[in-house]
Design an enzyme around this catalytic site. Structure first.
Site, PDB file in Angstrom:
ATOM      1  N   ARG A  37       0.833  -1.209   0.000  1.00 16.21           N
ATOM      2  CA  ARG A  37       0.000   0.000   0.000  1.00 16.21           C
ATOM      3  C   ARG A  37       0.864   1.255   0.000  1.00 16.21           C
ATOM      4  O   ARG A  37       1.981   1.247   0.512  1.00 16.21           O
ATOM      5  CB  ARG A  37      -0.912   0.002   1.219  1.00 16.21           C
ATOM      6  CG  ARG A  37      -1.987  -1.056   1.164  1.00 16.21           C
ATOM      7  CD  ARG A  37      -2.881  -1.027   2.407  1.00 16.21           C
ATOM      8  NE  ARG A  37      -3.968  -1.966   2.254  1.00 16.21           N
ATOM      9  CZ  ARG A  37      -3.904  -3.254   2.588  1.00 16.21           C
ATOM     10  NH1 ARG A  37      -2.799  -3.750   3.126  1.00 16.21           N
ATOM     11  NH2 ARG A  37      -4.937  -4.053   2.401  1.00 16.21           N
ATOM     12  N   LYS A  64      -2.623  -1.841   7.500  1.00 19.20           N
ATOM     13  CA  LYS A  64      -4.039  -1.490   7.473  1.00 19.20           C
ATOM     14  C   LYS A  64      -4.859  -2.539   8.215  1.00 19.20           C
ATOM     15  O   LYS A  64      -5.735  -2.223   8.998  1.00 19.20           O
ATOM     16  CB  LYS A  64      -4.516  -1.363   6.024  1.00 19.20           C
ATOM     17  CG  LYS A  64      -5.971  -1.015   5.890  1.00 19.20           C
ATOM     18  CD  LYS A  64      -6.377  -0.883   4.442  1.00 19.20           C
ATOM     19  CE  LYS A  64      -7.852  -0.590   4.312  1.00 19.20           C
ATOM     20  NZ  LYS A  64      -8.269  -0.518   2.903  1.00 19.20           N
ATOM     21  N   HIS A 137      -3.315   2.957  -5.979  1.00 20.70           N
ATOM     22  CA  HIS A 137      -3.996   1.745  -5.521  1.00 20.70           C
ATOM     23  C   HIS A 137      -4.314   0.830  -6.700  1.00 20.70           C
ATOM     24  O   HIS A 137      -4.316  -0.398  -6.563  1.00 20.70           O
ATOM     25  CB  HIS A 137      -5.274   2.087  -4.749  1.00 20.70           C
ATOM     26  CG  HIS A 137      -5.899   0.888  -4.121  1.00 20.70           C
ATOM     27  ND1 HIS A 137      -5.374   0.286  -2.996  1.00 20.70           N
ATOM     28  CD2 HIS A 137      -6.974   0.147  -4.483  1.00 20.70           C
ATOM     29  CE1 HIS A 137      -6.117  -0.771  -2.680  1.00 20.70           C
ATOM     30  NE2 HIS A 137      -7.087  -0.875  -3.561  1.00 20.70           N
ATOM     31  N   ARG A 140      -1.986  -2.004  -7.359  1.00 21.20           N
ATOM     32  CA  ARG A 140      -2.202  -3.226  -6.592  1.00 21.20           C
ATOM     33  C   ARG A 140      -3.224  -4.122  -7.298  1.00 21.20           C
ATOM     34  O   ARG A 140      -3.057  -5.333  -7.371  1.00 21.20           O
ATOM     35  CB  ARG A 140      -2.627  -2.897  -5.164  1.00 21.20           C
ATOM     36  CG  ARG A 140      -1.485  -2.344  -4.339  1.00 21.20           C
ATOM     37  CD  ARG A 140      -1.926  -1.755  -2.994  1.00 21.20           C
ATOM     38  NE  ARG A 140      -2.816  -2.577  -2.212  1.00 21.20           N
ATOM     39  CZ  ARG A 140      -2.458  -3.557  -1.382  1.00 21.20           C
ATOM     40  NH1 ARG A 140      -1.176  -3.868  -1.249  1.00 21.20           N
ATOM     41  NH2 ARG A 140      -3.354  -4.220  -0.684  1.00 21.20           N
ATOM     42  N   HIS A 163      -3.564  -9.033   2.355  1.00 19.72           N
ATOM     43  CA  HIS A 163      -5.002  -9.194   2.529  1.00 19.72           C
ATOM     44  C   HIS A 163      -5.297 -10.358   3.462  1.00 19.72           C
ATOM     45  O   HIS A 163      -4.507 -11.303   3.558  1.00 19.72           O
ATOM     46  CB  HIS A 163      -5.676  -9.510   1.184  1.00 19.72           C
ATOM     47  CG  HIS A 163      -5.814  -8.326   0.293  1.00 19.72           C
ATOM     48  ND1 HIS A 163      -6.136  -8.459  -1.034  1.00 19.72           N
ATOM     49  CD2 HIS A 163      -5.684  -6.991   0.518  1.00 19.72           C
ATOM     50  CE1 HIS A 163      -6.202  -7.265  -1.580  1.00 19.72           C
ATOM     51  NE2 HIS A 163      -5.922  -6.356  -0.671  1.00 19.72           N
ATOM     52  N   TYR A 173      -4.142 -21.839  11.334  1.00 22.36           N
ATOM     53  CA  TYR A 173      -3.260 -22.941  10.972  1.00 22.36           C
ATOM     54  C   TYR A 173      -2.134 -22.536  10.022  1.00 22.36           C
ATOM     55  O   TYR A 173      -1.191 -23.282   9.835  1.00 22.36           O
ATOM     56  CB  TYR A 173      -4.064 -24.087  10.338  1.00 22.36           C
ATOM     57  CG  TYR A 173      -4.857 -24.858  11.361  1.00 22.36           C
ATOM     58  CD1 TYR A 173      -4.287 -25.913  12.052  1.00 22.36           C
ATOM     59  CD2 TYR A 173      -6.173 -24.514  11.647  1.00 22.36           C
ATOM     60  CE1 TYR A 173      -5.006 -26.612  12.999  1.00 22.36           C
ATOM     61  CE2 TYR A 173      -6.901 -25.207  12.590  1.00 22.36           C
ATOM     62  CZ  TYR A 173      -6.309 -26.258  13.264  1.00 22.36           C
ATOM     63  OH  TYR A 173      -7.017 -26.956  14.201  1.00 22.36           O
TER      64      TYR A 173
END
Length: 186
Positions: A37, A64, A137, A140, A163, A173
């Site tokens: 970002r 974020k 952005h 991305r 993300h 896990y």
């Protein structure tokens, strides 16, 4: 003339970017090379970069999405070369500082993109869906589309973007950042 979608014309756009000087242009190229970002690029300090290991680490408190721990970013050879070529400002630890030594404005990289768009032949570089000029952005989103088109795993692409890609149980896990597996993708 037909609008130039950034995904299609990225090599031409990158060439135009590399013709620009200044910290904003270098920060934007670093964003492109790492898919992080813009705030993470603007806030990055030299202590978060290990050029020998070719890894950048965004501390959890600057991310974020909170609660995931630090975000390790494999640095490509191009990203390492870019960082090695940056001038350092005495007494300033920011990798991409503003001219006054403080943090670069969140508008700086966007301004570089708008300038490239305005100077492009035809209609410039537009977002394919919105038909608006490309944004930091959007780089991305371009990365995510490219990673899917090149058949990199969804998991690795989503980790690269920092993300949250799984439910709480699955995330509990997953104990690896898959940094070496993500390195070829970067």
């Amino acid at each position: 003339s037909r609008p130039q979608a950034l995904e299609v014309f990225l090599p031409q756009w990158l060439e135009a970017l590399r013709e620009r000087s200044g910290t904003g242009a270098k920060a934007l190229e670093f964003l492109l090379l790492t898919a992080v970002r813009s705030g993470d690029v603007r806030g990055m300090v030299w202590g978060e970069v290990d050029l020998d290991e070719a890894v950048g680490t965004i501390p959890a408190e600057r991310l974020k999405v909170k609660g995931k721990g630090d975000h390790d970013v494999p640095l490509s050879a191009a990203a390492v070369l870019l960082l090695q070529g940056l001038p350092r400002m005495a007494g300033v630890d920011l990798v991409f500082p503003a001219p006054n030594g403080g943090m670069m404005s969140d508008m700086t990289m966007g301004k570089v993109m708008k300038t490239i768009h305005a100077k492009a032949d035809g209609e410039g570089y537009l977002d394919e869906k919105s038909k608006k000029p490309a944004t930091p952005h959007g780089l991305r989103a371009t990365f995510r589309t490219w990673a899917g088109d090149k058949e990199y795993s969804r998991e690795h692409a989503e980790i690269a973007l920092a993300h949250v890609f799984a439910g709480n149980t699955e995330r509990s896990y997953v104990r690896s950042t898959y940094i070496e597996q993500r390195r070829p993708m970067m």
